[in-house]
Structures are given as C-alpha cells and as structure tokens.
Write an enzyme that holds these catalytic residues in place. Structure first.
Site, PDB file in Angstrom:
ATOM      1  N   GLY A  11       0.797  -1.231   0.000  1.00  0.00           N
ATOM      2  CA  GLY A  11       0.000   0.000   0.000  1.00  0.00           C
ATOM      3  C   GLY A  11       0.822   1.270   0.000  1.00  0.00           C
ATOM      4  O   GLY A  11       2.016   1.274  -0.320  1.00  0.00           O
ATOM      5  N   SER A  61       0.820  21.702   8.258  1.00  0.00           N
ATOM      6  CA  SER A  61       1.960  21.346   9.120  1.00  0.00           C
ATOM      7  C   SER A  61       1.648  20.136   9.981  1.00  0.00           C
ATOM      8  O   SER A  61       2.145  20.012  11.089  1.00  0.00           O
ATOM      9  CB  SER A  61       2.337  22.535  10.010  1.00  0.00           C
ATOM     10  OG  SER A  61       1.396  22.660  11.058  1.00  0.00           O
ATOM     11  N   GLY A  62       0.819  19.234   9.464  1.00  0.00           N
ATOM     12  CA  GLY A  62       0.660  17.941  10.122  1.00  0.00           C
ATOM     13  C   GLY A  62       1.920  17.135   9.867  1.00  0.00           C
ATOM     14  O   GLY A  62       2.918  17.659   9.362  1.00  0.00           O
ATOM     15  N   ALA A  63       1.895  15.841  10.202  1.00  0.00           N
ATOM     16  CA  ALA A  63       3.096  15.003  10.071  1.00  0.00           C
ATOM     17  C   ALA A  63       3.672  15.041   8.656  1.00  0.00           C
ATOM     18  O   ALA A  63       4.883  15.224   8.473  1.00  0.00           O
ATOM     19  CB  ALA A  63       2.772  13.569  10.480  1.00  0.00           C
ATOM     20  N   ASP A  87      -7.066   3.585   7.634  1.00  0.00           N
ATOM     21  CA  ASP A  87      -7.393   4.963   7.275  1.00  0.00           C
ATOM     22  C   ASP A  87      -8.835   5.151   6.817  1.00  0.00           C
ATOM     23  O   ASP A  87      -9.438   6.197   7.054  1.00  0.00           O
ATOM     24  CB  ASP A  87      -6.454   5.459   6.165  1.00  0.00           C
ATOM     25  CG  ASP A  87      -5.053   5.753   6.683  1.00  0.00           C
ATOM     26  OD1 ASP A  87      -4.836   5.622   7.900  1.00  0.00           O
ATOM     27  OD2 ASP A  87      -4.176   6.107   5.878  1.00  0.00           O
ATOM     28  N   ALA A 145      -0.153  19.561   1.603  1.00  0.00           N
ATOM     29  CA  ALA A 145      -0.285  18.461   2.575  1.00  0.00           C
ATOM     30  C   ALA A 145      -1.393  18.829   3.557  1.00  0.00           C
ATOM     31  O   ALA A 145      -1.159  19.095   4.726  1.00  0.00           O
ATOM     32  CB  ALA A 145       1.040  18.244   3.301  1.00  0.00           C
ATOM     33  N   VAL A 146      -2.618  18.872   3.026  1.00  0.00           N
ATOM     34  CA  VAL A 146      -3.746  19.388   3.820  1.00  0.00           C
ATOM     35  C   VAL A 146      -4.700  18.282   4.275  1.00  0.00           C
ATOM     36  O   VAL A 146      -5.904  18.438   4.296  1.00  0.00           O
ATOM     37  CB  VAL A 146      -4.522  20.475   3.035  1.00  0.00           C
ATOM     38  CG1 VAL A 146      -3.710  21.745   2.941  1.00  0.00           C
ATOM     39  CG2 VAL A 146      -4.905  19.983   1.642  1.00  0.00           C
ATOM     40  N   HIS A 165      21.965   3.751  32.369  1.00  0.00           N
ATOM     41  CA  HIS A 165      22.729   4.982  32.191  1.00  0.00           C
ATOM     42  C   HIS A 165      23.987   4.692  31.383  1.00  0.00           C
ATOM     43  O   HIS A 165      24.608   3.661  31.590  1.00  0.00           O
ATOM     44  CB  HIS A 165      23.121   5.534  33.574  1.00  0.00           C
ATOM     45  CG  HIS A 165      24.025   6.723  33.508  1.00  0.00           C
ATOM     46  ND1 HIS A 165      23.559   7.988  33.234  1.00  0.00           N
ATOM     47  CD2 HIS A 165      25.372   6.836  33.637  1.00  0.00           C
ATOM     48  CE1 HIS A 165      24.588   8.828  33.212  1.00  0.00           C
ATOM     49  NE2 HIS A 165      25.694   8.152  33.464  1.00  0.00           N
TER      50      HIS A 165
END
Length: 464
Positions: free
Chosen positions: A41, A181-183, A310, A268-269, A443
């Site tokens: 996909g 301005s999404g991903a 989606d 990119a909307v 650590h």
C-alpha cells in the site's frame, strides 16, 4: 464463470490489509487479498517508509555539516538528490516485495485488480485479464486513503506537488511553500529545508503540529525557525497562480491577503478515505466525511463487513491499521480480542527534531475533567543527549493527580520516536507513577529523561 469461495476476503494490501490477511491465515482461515496497485500500500511504497529513507539522508547530511562540532573533518560536503531518491525507492521496493513473499508463505491468494462489492458477501475483481468473482462470509475493507486536494491547490507534478511528487521530485526546490503542518507537511518541510531549500510553512490552525501538546508544538516551532524555516500560523493559502517556473501564492493572515513567489509548493492538507466505486452505499454502509462509520470492533453494521485503517477514520496511522487488522481476523476466527483504543496509539513525526506522543495532551486531560500533575525534563540535563550533540528537546508527562495513572506522554528531540514505546507499554500495563519511579533506567541513555520527567511531576526530579 464459477466464483471462488473464501472464509475472508481483504480489500487493500496496505499495512492494515496485508496484516489482517496474514493473521487470518495463521488462524486457519482461507484468505484472499485484493490490491489494485502495490503490495504494501501507500505506507511501504509512497508513505511511511520512503519518507523515512529520505529523512535519514537529510539527517546524515546535517551531521556531516556539523562534523567540526565532533572534532571531525569533512570537506566539500554535498548531495545528489537523484541518488537520495534512488535509495529511498530501493528501500520501498525491498519491503514491497517482502509483503508479496509473506502472502505466498502464508498461502494467501492474491488478486491484483479493482474490487467492487456487488452484493453482500461478494467481491468482483476487475483486472486486465477480465473479471473474477469471489465470495466470503467475511469481507475486510482496508482501502486506505489519499491526499486531500483543495480546489485551486491541486498538484500538477511540475511546480505544485502532492506527497507522491515530493518523494520523486522533478527538481530540487530553491524556495518552497508547504501548505499544512501535520506530520506529512512538516516531514517534507524538514527534509527540503535541511537540504537547503528556503522553506515556508503555512498552517490554518493556531500552531504547527496541531494535534500535539501545545508546549511540544511551541518547542518544535522554535527549532524549525532556528533552522531557517518561516512558519505562518492562522494562515490560509487562498489561491495559487501557476507560471512556467514559479508559483505566486495568495496567503491570508489576519484578514489581509499578501502574495509571495515560490518555485515549488507542496500541498499536505490532510487525507480522504478511498470509499468511492466500491458499491458501499448500496450495501447500506454509513459513510461520514469520506470515512466508513464503524464500532469499536471495526464492524460496519452490515453483517460480515469490516473496515480497518485509514478508511475507518483517525488516527491515520499504519500501526493502528495493522492492529485493527489483527483484531478483526481474530474476531472472524471466533476469538474475543480487545478493541483498539485510539488513545493508546502513539503518534510519531520524523521531522528534525523528532516528535512523539501517546495518550492525552495536558489540555485534553483537563478538558476531560482530570486534576493533573505534569512533569517535564529537558534534553539539556541528560548526559547521553549532550554526548550525542543533541541538547535540544524535552519530555513531558501528564498524570492523574488522584490515581497516578499515566494519562499522556509527549516528547520532542533526538530519537523520541523510539523512546515513546516505553510509555506506550506502561499505559498498556496500566502503570502508575509509582511503578515508573521504581523502574531502574540504564545509564547513560536518553530513556533516563523519561524517568526524570515522571519524578518531576511529583517534585522528585534529580538532574535539573
């Protein structure tokens, strides 16, 4: 022609569909999958995977430019955009053929072509070879989504690009406008900005990365601006005048329209579900704003018809689709799986710096009526971050003051897309602040900041 019968037919071979098919086959079901274009996909071919390959090239380039900071010498640094794109396409191809192999391995029958649902339990597949009829008691819709195209802002493949064009750019932008301005928008802005394009981002909401916690958005914005991006919030691109080698954008801010020239625009909307031409309305499937309406088990209300990923609405994330695919396959096979909870799904954005989150933002938790305790810890206070040369970032945790439940975690900085999973597991196990405080973090690691952020929420922070 006689129809072929299956226990389960999956329509769409993206990360929702192919995973559903594999799980169904593992559970002993006879499974078919229908795909009109690419195995894997959008995610594998034109989305998650190739964009991460591009962003990795940009990250390495950015580090090469900083060689001196690490006591290293690198002269004559440059890049070949065609080679960068070629690597990205190679990565996508490798994974796409991997999916084809998995179908074979799991004995899932693959039909390449366009699917329609002429009647309940029936799938018709049209390809160059003609039409094949398939039947099954259970059908899973996993047809995904495509880029939303706003009137006047449609991609033309030359100067105005959709995400597909941006993955195989016809030229390297010098002056770039990113709308949204999404991903997706911010990842492309980050990529091209790092490679030297003068980048402007226009966002209609009051902040970039609008689904993230407000503090994280503000921190990310500061970094983007530091990297030379122009960020325009509460702004709208009204129209684009397209020339041969330039685009004039009419941008409205605070009721005033100004014009700016760019050589490239990326739109990119958002996305719309692929619900057309399947015959869903005739079957009685409810569709709301291009998405199929489902219950918590992805059932459409039409007996034996499920919708995942989606096409079934937000959050639009590959890992949500995969998980829903597994759940639906188990349901079909007679199991009793848990429903997928949207608030337990992490979101990851691979811009520079990276952004990752799970659960509720601070504002959302308060809106839901929680009394909250909030902890924060800066990358600047972490030894590993300093050693990596990545001191810009923060970890924020939100707890229920009454029960100690971890309501949300939000991060910005190096490698946070990998770190977030610690909090995701914690939420899945219904952890409290006490469990997290008692956990020993190794650590020196970036993960220690996750510990310190929890400690900070309860006024026990050590290193700040």
């Amino acid at each position: 022609m006689a129809s072929k019968n299956f226990d389960m037919i999956v329509i769409g071979a993206g990360p929702g569909g192919y995973v559903a098919a594999i799980r169904g086959a593992q559970l002993g079901l006879k499974v078919a999958i229908v795909e009109r274009e690419h195995m894997g996909g959008i995610c594998l071919n034109w989305g998650c995977i190739p964009t991460k390959a591009l962003l990795r090239s940009a990250e390495v380039f950015h580090l090469m430019e900083r060689a001196k900071d690490f006591g290293l010498k690198a002269d004559g640094i440059g890049y070949d955009i065609d080679a960068v794109v070629k690597r990205s396409r190679g990565v996508a191809k490798q994974l796409s053929s991997g999916v084809a192999f998995l179908m074979k391995k799991n004995k899932v029958e693959v039909f390449m072509g366009e699917a329609t649902l002429p009647a309940k339990g029936n799938v018709s597949v049209k390809s160059d070879k003609g039409t094949e009829e398939l039947t099954a008691k259970n059908i899973v819709l996993a047809t995904g989504a495509r880029a939303r195209e706003l009137p006047g802002l449609e991609g033309d493949g030359k100067r105005v690009w959709t995400y597909k064009d941006a993955l195989v750019p016809p030229h390297m932008p010098k002056k770039l406008l990113v709308i949204g301005s999404g991903a997706i928008g911010i990842e492309f802005a980050s990529f091209y900005n790092t490679l030297g394009a003068e980048t402007t981002v226009v966002e209609v909401m009051d902040r970039v990365l609008p689904v993230e916690d407000a503090e994280i958005s503000a921190f990310a914005k500061k970094q983007f601006v530091k990297q030379g991006m122009t960020i325009m919030e509460k702004s709208t691109v009204k129209k684009l005048d397209r020339g041969k080698d330039k685009v004039t954008a009419h941008i409205e801010v605070g009721g005033k329209v100004t014009t700016q020239e760019f050589d490239t625009v990326i739109s990119a909307v958002g996305i719309v579900g692929n619900v057309e031409n399947l015959g869903l309305e005739k079957l009685g499937v409810k569709i709301d704003r291009t998405h199929v309406v489902t219950d918590q088990y992805c059932q459409t209300g039409v007996d034996g018809l499920f919708a995942i990923g989606d096409i079934a609405g937000a959050p639009w994330l590959a890992h949500k689709a995969s998980h829903e695919g597994v759940m639906v396959a188990e349901l079909i096979a007679g199991g009793k799986p848990h429903p997928v909870k949207p608030e337990s799904i992490a979101g990851c954005t691979y811009c520079h710096p990276q952004v990752a989150s799970v659960g509720y933002t601070e504002a959302k938790a308060k809106e839901l009526g929680y009394d909250v305790k909030v902890g924060r810890f800066p990358f600047m206070g972490n030894g590993k971050a300093i050693a990596l040369g990545e001191p810009e970032g923060m970890v924020k945790t939100v707890f229920d003051a009454k029960t100690g439940e971890l309501l949300g975690a939000h991060m910005v900085g190096a490698e946070v897309t990998e770190l977030i999973q610690g909090y995701v597991v914690g939420r899945q196990l219904e952890t409290t602040e006490e469990d997290l405080m008692q956990t020993v973090f190794p650590h020196p690691t970036l993960s220690e900041m996750m510990h310190e952020s929890v400690l900070d929420a309860y006024d026990r922070v050590i290193h700040v």
